[in-house]
Design a protein around this motif. Structure first.
Motif: not given
Length: 198
Positions: A5-9, A177-184
C-alpha cells in the motif's frame, strides 16, 4: 506475487493505492531423498547387507550421470525389533505375554541435492529398477527450491512500487489533480504458488 500500500499527497488531500506485481520463476535446486533397510538376527550380517546395498545404489546413481558430490548417505539407524508372544490357558484366555526378539533392522537414508532437476526427477522415477537387484529403496517426493529468492523479492518490491505509482497517477490525472510526494509505503504479502495453482 507481491503487493503493498502506498499513500500519496494530492493537492490538499491524501490518496491510498495498492500496487501489485507477479513474476514467474523456475526452481533451480531439487532435493530428493530415500531410505533402504536390511534385517537379520545377526547385527554384523545386517550391516554387511546394508553396506552392499549402499554400494549398489551408489553405482546406480553414478551410472545415471549423478556426480558424487551431489549425493550422500546419512548415518545408519539401528533398531532392535520385537514381537509380542501371547500364552493362553485351556479356556483361550491370555495368561501371560512376552516380547520376543526378532532381529536387528538397519535403516540408512540417501539424500540427493542438485541443480540438474530433470536428471534427479528421472533417477527418482527409475529407482525401482533396483528391485531387479533385490534392493527396495523407499523414495520420498522431491522438494524444489529457488536459491535466488532474496533477489526476486527486491525486484518484485520495485515492480509493485511502480505499479502503485501508475495507479495513483491514473487516478489523479483522471480527476485533473496533481500527484505529490509519497507520504508512506507498506510492504504487503509475498506469495509463492505452484504452477496452475489457485
Amino acid at each position: 506475487s507481491a503487493s503493498g500500500r502506498y499513500f500519496f499527497k494530492a493537492s490538499t488531500s491524501e490518496i491510498s493505492v495498492t500496487g501489485s506485481a507477479s513474476l514467474n520463476f523456475t526452481s533451480d535446486l531439487v532435493v530428493w531423498s530415500g531410505e533402504f533397510t536390511s534385517s537379520n538376527m545377526d547385527l554384523k550380517k545386517a550391516y554387511a547387507q546394508i553396506k552392499n546395498d549402499r554400494d549398489i545404489i551408489e553405482s546406480f546413481l553414478k551410472e545415471k550421470g549423478l556426480k558424487e558430490d551431489n549425493f550422500n548417505f546419512l548415518s545408519i539407524d539401528i533398531e532392535k525389533k520385537y514381537k509380542q508372544k501371547n500364552y493362553f490357558n485351556t479356556e483361550g484366555k491370555i495368561v501371560d505375554r512376552e516380547q520376543v526378539f526378532t532381529g536387528f533392522e538397519l535403516t540408512q537414508q540417501l539424500k540427493v541435492s542438485s541443480s540438474d532437476i530433470e536428471l534427479v526427477e528421472q533417477i527418482s522415477n527409475e529407482i525401482t529398477d533396483l528391485i531387479e537387484k533385490n534392493i527396495f529403496l523407499k523414495s520420498f517426493p522431491p522438494k524444489y527450491y529457488y536459491t535466488k529468492l532474496g533477489e526476486l523479492k527486491i525486484e518484485m518490491i520495485k515492480l509493485a512500487s511502480e505499479d502503485g505509482l501508475l495507479r495513483a497517477q491514473t487516478a489523479i490525472e483522471g480527476a485533473n489533480g496533481k500527484l505529490g510526494d509519497v507520504l508512506e509505503s507498506n510492504i504487503g504479502v509475498f506469495q509463492i504458488l505452484g504452477s496452475n495453482s489457485n
